[in-house]
Scaffold this motif. Structure first.
Motif, PDB file in Angstrom:
ATOM      1  N   UNK A 108      11.162  -1.429  -4.948  1.00 45.20           N
ATOM      2  CA  UNK A 108      10.515  -1.716  -4.867  1.00 45.20           C
ATOM      3  C   UNK A 108       9.878  -3.494  -5.274  1.00 45.20           C
ATOM      4  N   UNK A 109      11.394  -3.730  -6.165  1.00 43.71           N
ATOM      5  CA  UNK A 109      11.744  -4.792  -6.570  1.00 43.71           C
ATOM      6  C   UNK A 109      12.037  -5.843  -5.860  1.00 43.71           C
ATOM      7  N   UNK A 110      12.554  -5.459  -4.693  1.00 41.34           N
ATOM      8  CA  UNK A 110      13.802  -5.737  -3.873  1.00 41.34           C
ATOM      9  C   UNK A 110      12.825  -6.245  -2.916  1.00 41.34           C
ATOM     10  N   UNK A 111      10.996  -5.587  -2.794  1.00 41.68           N
ATOM     11  CA  UNK A 111      10.562  -4.711  -1.641  1.00 41.68           C
ATOM     12  C   UNK A 111       9.484  -6.285  -1.584  1.00 41.68           C
ATOM     13  N   UNK A 112       8.805  -6.277  -3.486  1.00 40.88           N
ATOM     14  CA  UNK A 112       8.046  -7.370  -3.858  1.00 40.88           C
ATOM     15  C   UNK A 112       8.685  -9.149  -3.837  1.00 40.88           C
ATOM     16  N   UNK A 113       9.940  -8.982  -4.491  1.00 37.09           N
ATOM     17  CA  UNK A 113      10.444  -9.928  -4.097  1.00 37.09           C
ATOM     18  C   UNK A 113      10.463 -10.705  -2.077  1.00 37.09           C
ATOM     19  N   UNK A 114      10.751  -9.605  -1.587  1.00 38.65           N
ATOM     20  CA  UNK A 114       9.817  -9.958   0.146  1.00 38.65           C
ATOM     21  C   UNK A 114       9.884 -10.157  -0.109  1.00 38.65           C
ATOM     22  N   UNK A 115       7.966  -9.657   0.162  1.00 40.80           N
ATOM     23  CA  UNK A 115       7.057  -9.957   0.305  1.00 40.80           C
ATOM     24  C   UNK A 115       6.304 -11.576  -0.489  1.00 40.80           C
ATOM     25  N   UNK A 116       6.697 -11.911  -1.384  1.00 40.06           N
ATOM     26  CA  UNK A 116       6.724 -13.316  -2.108  1.00 40.06           C
ATOM     27  C   UNK A 116       7.152 -14.189  -1.377  1.00 40.06           C
ATOM     28  N   UNK A 117       8.525 -14.229  -1.059  1.00 35.64           N
ATOM     29  CA  UNK A 117       8.545 -14.406   0.359  1.00 35.64           C
ATOM     30  C   UNK A 117       8.315 -14.711   1.632  1.00 35.64           C
ATOM     31  N   UNK A 131      -3.055 -10.867   9.470  1.00 33.96           N
ATOM     32  CA  UNK A 131      -4.070  -9.638   8.715  1.00 33.96           C
ATOM     33  C   UNK A 131      -3.502  -8.227   8.527  1.00 33.96           C
ATOM     34  N   UNK A 132      -2.443  -7.943   9.832  1.00 36.58           N
ATOM     35  CA  UNK A 132      -1.635  -6.833   8.943  1.00 36.58           C
ATOM     36  C   UNK A 132      -0.509  -6.502   8.078  1.00 36.58           C
ATOM     37  N   UNK A 133       0.670  -7.784   8.207  1.00 40.31           N
ATOM     38  CA  UNK A 133       1.429  -8.203   7.358  1.00 40.31           C
ATOM     39  C   UNK A 133       0.465  -8.251   6.016  1.00 40.31           C
ATOM     40  N   UNK A 134      -0.367  -8.667   5.801  1.00 42.31           N
ATOM     41  CA  UNK A 134      -1.133  -8.974   4.578  1.00 42.31           C
ATOM     42  C   UNK A 134      -1.370  -7.315   3.914  1.00 42.31           C
ATOM     43  N   UNK A 135      -2.009  -6.196   4.510  1.00 39.34           N
ATOM     44  CA  UNK A 135      -2.012  -4.550   4.021  1.00 39.34           C
ATOM     45  C   UNK A 135      -0.046  -4.097   4.382  1.00 39.34           C
ATOM     46  N   UNK A 136       0.789  -4.934   4.847  1.00 35.81           N
ATOM     47  CA  UNK A 136       2.217  -4.802   4.138  1.00 35.81           C
ATOM     48  C   UNK A 136       1.929  -5.040   2.963  1.00 35.81           C
ATOM     49  N   UNK A 137       1.769  -6.529   2.807  1.00 34.66           N
ATOM     50  CA  UNK A 137       2.689  -7.309   1.186  1.00 34.66           C
ATOM     51  C   UNK A 137       1.821  -6.262   0.213  1.00 34.66           C
ATOM     52  N   UNK A 138       0.285  -6.088   0.551  1.00 38.24           N
ATOM     53  CA  UNK A 138      -0.411  -5.444  -0.215  1.00 38.24           C
ATOM     54  C   UNK A 138      -0.157  -4.254  -0.848  1.00 38.24           C
ATOM     55  N   UNK A 139       0.310  -3.274  -0.050  1.00 40.44           N
ATOM     56  CA  UNK A 139       0.359  -2.134   0.058  1.00 40.44           C
ATOM     57  C   UNK A 139       1.769  -2.255  -0.982  1.00 40.44           C
ATOM     58  N   UNK A 140       2.512  -2.607  -0.324  1.00 36.69           N
ATOM     59  CA  UNK A 140       4.231  -3.226  -1.171  1.00 36.69           C
ATOM     60  C   UNK A 140       3.454  -2.892  -2.744  1.00 36.69           C
ATOM     61  N   UNK A 141       2.496  -4.093  -3.251  1.00 36.72           N
ATOM     62  CA  UNK A 141       2.275  -4.093  -4.685  1.00 36.72           C
ATOM     63  C   UNK A 141       1.364  -2.837  -5.196  1.00 36.72           C
ATOM     64  N   UNK A 142       0.792  -2.385  -4.256  1.00 33.04           N
ATOM     65  CA  UNK A 142       1.169  -0.907  -5.343  1.00 33.04           C
ATOM     66  C   UNK A 142       1.540  -0.257  -5.234  1.00 33.04           C
ATOM     67  N   UNK A 143       2.586  -0.152  -4.244  1.00 35.61           N
ATOM     68  CA  UNK A 143       3.611   0.781  -4.391  1.00 35.61           C
ATOM     69  C   UNK A 143       4.467  -0.017  -5.793  1.00 35.61           C
ATOM     70  N   UNK A 144       4.392  -1.091  -5.747  1.00 34.27           N
ATOM     71  CA  UNK A 144       5.353  -1.268  -7.025  1.00 34.27           C
ATOM     72  C   UNK A 144       4.793  -1.093  -8.145  1.00 34.27           C
ATOM     73  N   UNK A 145       3.164  -1.107  -8.283  1.00 36.36           N
ATOM     74  CA  UNK A 145       2.732  -0.923  -9.576  1.00 36.36           C
ATOM     75  C   UNK A 145       3.074   0.288  -9.848  1.00 36.36           C
ATOM     76  N   UNK A 146       2.493   1.183  -9.081  1.00 33.81           N
ATOM     77  CA  UNK A 146       2.554   2.913  -9.372  1.00 33.81           C
ATOM     78  C   UNK A 146       4.593   3.111  -9.727  1.00 33.81           C
ATOM     79  N   UNK A 147       5.497   2.738  -9.042  1.00 35.38           N
ATOM     80  CA  UNK A 147       6.222   3.254  -9.254  1.00 35.38           C
ATOM     81  C   UNK A 147       7.039   2.577 -10.974  1.00 35.38           C
ATOM     82  N   UNK A 148       6.220   1.249 -11.302  1.00 33.96           N
ATOM     83  CA  UNK A 148       6.109   0.901 -12.242  1.00 33.96           C
ATOM     84  C   UNK A 148       5.851   1.406 -13.315  1.00 33.96           C
ATOM     85  N   UNK A 149       5.021   1.639 -13.343  1.00 27.07           N
ATOM     86  CA  UNK A 149       4.108   2.834 -14.243  1.00 27.07           C
ATOM     87  C   UNK A 149       4.698   4.278 -14.171  1.00 27.07           C
TER      88      UNK A 149
END
Length: 157
Positions: A108-117, A131-149
């Motif tokens: 998820x750290x790599x995923x968030x880095x790629x989303x930022x790129x 818009x579809x990409x934005x959905x994927x970006x948002x879901x990746x950020x949510x996933x990151x938050x859940x895993x980190x928590x």
């Protein structure tokens, strides 16, 4: 409670809602990534997204940034979310090995880095947002938050 029951209870703590939510977000993300991958390989125009102005899925998904090292970004996302579904399965969360949680966190750290790129590319290079990409970006950020928590709350052995 017998000694065996207590040993099982200490080695397989209850999952709680975070891992289940992580699995659900991973499955939804996999579905969106599968759709974007399908659209990429069929050159579809069914993205249900405007194709003019700032919001322009076609412009984003056909830009030079829609591939990374020659591999379609949508396909990379599909692989990432398929891996996250596997890493989010209850049996994987329950394992006593530290490796699944390490791989999940690193992923998820790599995923968030790629989303930022990709967000940078959309905003500053392509000058359009999908818009579809934005959905994927948002879901990746949510996933990151859940895993980190979850990692922050996990007991240290």
């Amino acid at each position: 409670m017998s000694k065996t029951s207590r040993q099982v209870a200490t080695t397989t703590p209850p999952l709680g809602w975070l891992p289940w939510t992580t699995l659900a977000v991973s499955v939804v993300s996999l579905a969106v990534a599968a759709y974007l991958t399908y659209e990429h390989f069929t050159a579809g125009s069914t993205l249900a997204c405007p194709d003019t102005g700032v919001v322009n899925c076609v412009k984003v998904t056909t830009s030079q940034y829609s591939k990374f090292a020659g591999i379609p970004v949508a396909l990379l996302g599909l692989g990432f979310f398929a891996a996250m579904v596997v890493l989010s399965l209850p049996a994987v969360w329950r394992t006593t090995s530290p490796w699944p949680s390490r791989v999940r966190l690193a992923s998820v750290i790599v995923g968030v880095g790629f989303v930022c790129y990709l967000i940078w590319a959309e905003l500053f290079r392509i000058n359009a947002i999908c818009l579809w990409c934005t959905v994927v970006h948002a879901l990746t950020l949510v996933l990151f938050g859940l895993v980190v928590i979850r990692e922050a709350l996990a007991p240290i052995d």
